[in-house]
Every structure is written in C-alpha cells, then in structure tokens.
Design a protein around this motif. Structure first.
Motif, mmCIF file in Angstrom:
data_model
loop_
_atom_site.group_PDB
_atom_site.id
_atom_site.type_symbol
_atom_site.label_atom_id
_atom_site.label_comp_id
_atom_site.label_asym_id
_atom_site.label_seq_id
_atom_site.Cartn_x
_atom_site.Cartn_y
_atom_site.Cartn_z
ATOM 1 N N GLN A 54 0.893 -1.234 0.033
ATOM 2 C CA GLN A 54 0.084 -0.026 -0.010
ATOM 3 C C GLN A 54 1.057 1.024 -0.029
ATOM 4 O O GLN A 54 1.784 1.308 0.653
ATOM 5 C CB GLN A 54 -0.812 -0.055 1.137
ATOM 6 N N LYS A 55 0.350 2.200 -0.706
ATOM 7 C CA LYS A 55 0.984 3.648 -0.719
ATOM 8 C C LYS A 55 0.275 4.579 0.174
ATOM 9 O O LYS A 55 -1.042 4.452 0.367
ATOM 10 C CB LYS A 55 1.065 4.185 -1.951
ATOM 11 N N ASP A 56 0.888 5.298 0.985
ATOM 12 C CA ASP A 56 0.171 6.251 1.679
ATOM 13 C C ASP A 56 0.810 7.782 1.635
ATOM 14 O O ASP A 56 1.341 8.062 0.661
ATOM 15 C CB ASP A 56 0.395 6.119 3.340
ATOM 16 N N TRP A 57 0.174 8.718 2.399
ATOM 17 C CA TRP A 57 0.676 10.051 2.127
ATOM 18 C C TRP A 57 2.130 10.286 2.106
ATOM 19 O O TRP A 57 2.517 11.245 1.575
ATOM 20 C CB TRP A 57 0.127 10.990 3.145
ATOM 21 N N THR A 58 2.869 9.148 2.694
ATOM 22 C CA THR A 58 4.290 9.368 2.613
ATOM 23 C C THR A 58 4.995 9.256 1.184
ATOM 24 O O THR A 58 5.914 9.931 0.936
ATOM 25 C CB THR A 58 5.296 8.595 3.621
ATOM 26 N N ASP A 59 4.263 8.825 0.383
ATOM 27 C CA ASP A 59 4.621 8.553 -0.925
ATOM 28 C C ASP A 59 4.657 10.191 -1.727
ATOM 29 O O ASP A 59 5.265 10.015 -2.483
ATOM 30 C CB ASP A 59 3.492 7.813 -1.871
ATOM 31 N N LEU A 60 3.970 11.019 -1.231
ATOM 32 C CA LEU A 60 4.338 12.455 -1.824
ATOM 33 C C LEU A 60 5.411 12.920 -1.783
ATOM 34 O O LEU A 60 5.860 13.548 -2.606
ATOM 35 C CB LEU A 60 3.117 13.164 -1.120
ATOM 36 N N TYR A 61 6.249 12.537 -0.820
ATOM 37 C CA TYR A 61 7.793 13.152 -0.645
ATOM 38 C C TYR A 61 8.854 11.879 -0.501
ATOM 39 O O TYR A 61 9.853 12.102 -0.762
ATOM 40 C CB TYR A 61 7.868 13.924 0.717
ATOM 41 N N GLN A 62 8.324 10.777 -0.436
ATOM 42 C CA GLN A 62 9.148 9.529 -0.243
ATOM 43 C C GLN A 62 8.593 8.441 -1.370
ATOM 44 O O GLN A 62 7.908 7.602 -1.005
ATOM 45 C CB GLN A 62 9.222 8.916 0.930
ATOM 46 N N PRO A 63 8.607 8.713 -2.724
ATOM 47 C CA PRO A 63 7.768 7.850 -3.745
ATOM 48 C C PRO A 63 8.079 6.391 -3.739
ATOM 49 O O PRO A 63 9.432 5.858 -3.334
ATOM 50 C CB PRO A 63 8.116 8.297 -4.939
ATOM 51 N N LYS A 64 7.271 5.507 -3.631
ATOM 52 C CA LYS A 64 7.240 4.060 -3.665
ATOM 53 C C LYS A 64 6.825 3.633 -4.974
ATOM 54 O O LYS A 64 5.984 3.744 -5.638
ATOM 55 C CB LYS A 64 6.470 3.421 -2.626
ATOM 56 N N TRP A 315 -7.486 11.468 0.169
ATOM 57 C CA TRP A 315 -8.461 12.603 0.618
ATOM 58 C C TRP A 315 -9.413 11.992 1.411
ATOM 59 O O TRP A 315 -9.775 12.529 2.599
ATOM 60 C CB TRP A 315 -9.384 12.775 -0.918
ATOM 61 N N MET A 316 -9.651 10.704 1.518
ATOM 62 C CA MET A 316 -10.671 10.086 2.333
ATOM 63 C C MET A 316 -9.992 9.813 3.677
ATOM 64 O O MET A 316 -10.769 10.090 4.892
ATOM 65 C CB MET A 316 -11.034 8.720 1.719
ATOM 66 N N ARG A 317 -8.765 9.709 3.610
ATOM 67 C CA ARG A 317 -8.159 9.444 4.809
ATOM 68 C C ARG A 317 -7.839 10.870 5.633
ATOM 69 O O ARG A 317 -7.968 10.772 6.856
ATOM 70 C CB ARG A 317 -6.712 8.802 4.651
ATOM 71 N N GLY A 318 -7.472 11.778 4.682
ATOM 72 C CA GLY A 318 -7.383 13.037 5.170
ATOM 73 C C GLY A 318 -8.776 13.694 5.998
ATOM 74 O O GLY A 318 -8.784 14.273 6.958
ATOM 75 N N GLY A 324 -12.231 12.717 12.556
ATOM 76 C CA GLY A 324 -11.610 12.058 13.791
ATOM 77 C C GLY A 324 -11.363 13.069 14.788
ATOM 78 O O GLY A 324 -11.580 13.108 15.903
ATOM 79 N N ILE A 325 -10.411 14.152 14.362
ATOM 80 C CA ILE A 325 -10.050 14.993 15.259
ATOM 81 C C ILE A 325 -11.166 16.175 15.691
ATOM 82 O O ILE A 325 -11.059 16.509 17.034
ATOM 83 C CB ILE A 325 -8.996 16.040 14.549
ATOM 84 N N TYR A 326 -12.366 16.215 14.803
ATOM 85 C CA TYR A 326 -13.278 16.933 15.305
ATOM 86 C C TYR A 326 -14.010 16.337 16.312
ATOM 87 O O TYR A 326 -14.504 16.822 17.147
ATOM 88 C CB TYR A 326 -14.184 17.305 13.880
ATOM 89 N N LEU A 327 -14.245 15.021 15.969
ATOM 90 C CA LEU A 327 -15.133 14.297 17.160
ATOM 91 C C LEU A 327 -14.273 14.165 18.433
ATOM 92 O O LEU A 327 -14.871 14.100 19.525
ATOM 93 C CB LEU A 327 -15.088 12.984 16.525
ATOM 94 N N LEU A 328 -13.118 13.775 18.414
ATOM 95 C CA LEU A 328 -12.193 13.993 19.460
ATOM 96 C C LEU A 328 -12.327 15.359 20.224
ATOM 97 O O LEU A 328 -12.221 15.334 21.422
ATOM 98 C CB LEU A 328 -10.864 13.767 19.163
ATOM 99 N N GLY A 329 -12.135 16.488 19.409
ATOM 100 C CA GLY A 329 -12.401 17.972 20.097
ATOM 101 C C GLY A 329 -13.572 17.838 20.816
ATOM 102 O O GLY A 329 -13.793 18.446 21.920
ATOM 103 N N VAL A 330 -14.835 17.439 19.915
ATOM 104 C CA VAL A 330 -16.119 17.421 20.723
ATOM 105 C C VAL A 330 -16.142 16.599 22.101
ATOM 106 O O VAL A 330 -16.805 17.126 22.951
ATOM 107 C CB VAL A 330 -17.235 16.983 19.677
#
Length: 475
Positions: A54-64, A315-318, A324-330
């Motif tokens: 799997q590729k994740d957001w690190t692939d943006l600056y560390q391509p796999k 995008w979906m993970r972001g 998740g952060i919003y729910l955690l803040g709430v």
C-alpha cells in the motif's frame, strides 16, 4: 512517478505456484534490501504484509515504486534494428510497424519496448514485448485481489538478458526453472548485436509421460525451434555457421540441459550461471533507482486509475482524520463541560451550605458592633458626667444634661447674676477636658448666657461634641 527517483522499490513475482516479494530501499542512489516475503497465492494477504504494497501520504515526498512480473507464457517478443533516435521518435516509428510485427490485432494488444545498443553507432536494437490486453487485465485483476497496484509490469526473462549486457556471438539458451519450467528463452547474438529473441513454450507434462520421455520431447521440440531460427537467420544474412552454443542455467537445470544440447549440437556447450530471481528483482529495482527508460506493459488507463484511487484514498483518509480530530475535540469539550459543570454544582452546594452560616455570622457581627457601641456609649456618658461634675463651679446649678445619640452632650443650668465669666471658664474647662490622655470633646460650642426677666439667676447652656469616630468607635 515520472522523472521522480523512488525512495523504495517493491518487486512482486506472482505465479501459480508461489508469490515472492522483494523490497529495496534507495539511499543515495544505492540499493539496500529491506525485506523478502514468500507466501502462497491463495492465502489472504495479512494487513501487515499489505502495508508493504500500500501507498500512503508519505509517497508524496518519499515515492514508492511497485513492480510486478507478468508471466511470459502469453508474451511475444520481436527484435527490430532501427536508426538511433530519441525514445519518443522510436515509439512513433514502431507504431507504424506494429501491424506487421504483432501476431494479434493492434487494438487488442499492450506493447512496450526495451532498447539495447547496437554494434553500429548509427543503429539501435529494439526488443518489442507484445501481450494480449485481455491477459494483462486478468493478471491485474488478480493483483488487485492481492491488494497490489503495480506502477509497472515487466517480464523477468527480459531482465535476465539485459542483466548480462552484450554477449559473445552465438546462441544463448536460458532454460526455465520452477514456475517457468515450460519456458525457454533463446537470445541470438551476432556481430555484437542482439539479432533474435525467442520465448519458446516447451511441451507440458502429461499424466502418462515419464521424466525421461518429457525431457526427450522438450529437447526435440527445442531443437526444431532453434534450427528454424538458425535457418531463418542464415537466409537473412545475420547468422554464420557454425553456431556457438551457450547455456545459462544453474543447479539441476544445467545438469539436465547440458548433455541434451551437446548431443544434437555435436560440440561442447559453454555453461554459465543464471541470475537467481532475487538478483533479477535487484536488477529491476536498480534500473528504477537510476531512472533508466524501461519497458512497461501496464496500460495507461490502469495507471491513471491507480493514481486516482491513490489520490482519493489520501482525500478520504485526510477527511477521516479531520472528522476524527473534530469528534475528539467534541468529546474533549463535552468531558471538560461535564467536569466544570460538576465543579460548579459542588461550589453551588458549598455556597448553599455556607449561606446560613454566613447570615448568622453577619447577624452576630452586627450584634457585637451594637453591644460594643452601647458599651462605648455607656463609658462615654459616664466620662461626660464625671468631667462635667468636676469642672462645674460650686455656685452653678445644672438643670439639664442631655446625651444625644452618643455624639453630643447638651448642658443647661443657672448661675448667680454677673457670673458670665465663670460660665465661659466652665465652657473652656470642658473644651480642655481629657480622658486617658485624649480630648473628650472634639468641639465645644460657645456658651449662651441669658438674664431672664423676673429671674434673679443667670441662665446658661452650650453643646459639646464627643471626640468619637464616625463608625461608632470608642473615645
């Protein structure tokens, strides 16, 4: 990942017998093995193993880079000698010849090209890889079920030949082994140039054939294919007899094929070790790290789809992370609100409990102040009476003494006629009167003396203001 050096490279060898994965890290242009995995193709991919693919957001600056090896059983290879031009011009030249070179309709194939140097400086050797689009789509569907989205499709047999570089003149035989036992690759080098490349599909074993019979059948079939190529090369003028035979194999495969080739070739066969599968994976990853132009049989629409899926996944993970952060803040806000509400209720309870005590304290304080004031007034009145009695002349009569609100002393009396001076002295004496070293009166009004008609005595009166603080303190 065009013109972008990969940070890591994963090579997948997926065949019906076994799946192998090699992962390499690219550090300062050098390749370092990271991990090697082997698991049956039918097994469900473990999530931890899936992270390798799997590729994740690190692939943006560390391509796999994900590479998959396409089984060569359905691949056709063609070798073409073309003028030395840029790669994009070479592709355009090959497009005009695809109908002549391809064994299938052009609309139904996927093709790519590997470029090798030629002995002639003005020429180059193009190895065209042709495969049916249906075969590629089925293979990619299998990889998607294994959670693997390749960036490139390669043929390991091509890597085996490319890794050797330019060979000496002659026929170079690369027998298959393991899952590729039914494939045999033959490369024909003459004049320092690769002239012909064959992927020979050997007869498959049957249920009644023995090992010796299968070996004889494969050797006879291989002899026929090689001799046909040799005759065609001799007719085209690039092959001269006799042919020098070379066998590139290792272990049991070399021991099995060497006597067969030597028997029908009529001369000794030079045997050289073949590059193992791990070495081929390393070679493929090294080419990627060097950004070399390589053949890629991955259809452009699949590459675009994988890239879009990668972007959508980011995008979906972001979005999921934001939610998740919003729910955690709430949740934190609600917890904090409950805590402060609980503390507020506690304070209210304490206030309610202290209210009666506070009221009682205020009442007691007021009572103490009243008693203290009464006590002070009591002593003040006595002091005023004492001072007045001591300062009053003997011939004077005190007819009226009024102590008003503990602040003013009003005196009325009579005196013999002509005693106005004595009244003044009495007034002055009270003005200077002290108690405990402190003036008793802060102010004494001048006396008023009157001779009432018909009365033989002098009537006098005046007011004295006690030296008391405004808050009702003592003298």
């Amino acid at each position: 990942m065009k013109n972008k050096r990969p940070h890591s490279c994963t090579v997948l060898d997926s065949n019906p017998a076994m799946r192998q994965v090699w992962q390499f890290q690219v550090e300062k242009g050098e390749l370092k093995p990271a991990r090697e995995l082997t698991f049956p193709p039918g097994d469900t991919v473990d999530p931890k193993i899936g992270q390798v693919f799997q590729k994740d957001w690190t692939d943006l600056y560390q391509p796999k880079l994900n590479i998959a090896w396409l089984p060569a059983s359905q691949v056709f290879l063609r070798v073409v000698q073309l003028p030395l031009v840029e790669r994009h011009e070479l592709l355009s030249m090959l497009e005009f010849q695809l109908e002549r070179l391809s064994p299938m309709p052009v609309a139904q194939i996927i093709w790519s090209v590997e470029v090798l140097p030629s002995a002639e400086a003005s020429m180059q050797t193009a190895v065209i890889c042709i495969v049916a689009r249906e075969v590629v789509e089925q293979f990619l569907g299998t990889l998607q079920g294994q959670r693997y989205h390749p960036d490139r499709l390669e043929i390991p047999q091509i890597n085996q030949i490319l890794s050797d570089g330019a060979r000496a003149d002659g026929a170079w035989i690369y027998p298959g082994s393991g899952p590729d036992a039914e494939l045999c690759t033959a490369a024909w080098w003459f004049g320092g140039t690769l002239q012909e490349l064959q992927l020979i599909r050997l007869p498959a074993p049957t249920g009644t054939s023995t090992v010796a019979e299968l070996a004889d059948a494969r050797a006879q079939f291989l002899e026929e294919q090689l001799m046909q190529t040799a005759w065609a090369g001799e007719l085209e003028g690039w092959l001269t007899m006799p042919v020098k035979w070379h066998l590139v194999a290792a272990g049991e495969s070399a021991a099995q094929w060497e006597p067969l080739l030597a028997q029908w070739a009529g001369e000794s066969v030079e045997v050289l070790p073949a590059l193992p599968r791990e070495g081929l994976a390393r070679f493929s990853a090294r080419r990627s790290a060097r950004l070399e132009p390589v053949s890629n049989l991955l259809p452009a629409d699949f590459a675009a789809r994988y890239h879009q899926q990668f972007i959508d996944r980011l995008w979906m993970r972001g979005l999921g992370a934001v939610v998740g952060i919003y729910l955690l803040g709430v949740a934190i806000y609600m917890i904090a609100l409950q805590v402060f509400s609980f503390r507020h209720d506690q304070v209210q309870t304490q206030v309610a409990g202290l209210a009666n005590t506070y009221t009682n304290v205020l009442q007691l304080k007021e009572r103490v102040e009243i008693l203290q004031e009464q006590l002070n007034l009591k002593y003040a009145a006595l002091d005023c009476w004492k001072v007045t009695a001591e300062a009053l002349p003997a011939e004077f009569n005190l007819t009226w003494l009024m102590f008003t609100r503990g602040r003013m002393l009003e005196l009325h009396g009579t005196a013999p006629p002509g005693q106005e001076a004595a009244v003044t002295d009495f007034n002055e004496a009270l003005r200077r009167a002290t108690v405990n070293g402190q003036l008793l009166f802060k102010d004494v009004a001048p006396p008023i003396s009157l001779n009432r008609p018909g009365s033989p005595n002098l009537t006098w009166n005046f007011q004295c203001f006690l030296n008391i603080a405004d808050e009702g303190g003592g003298i």
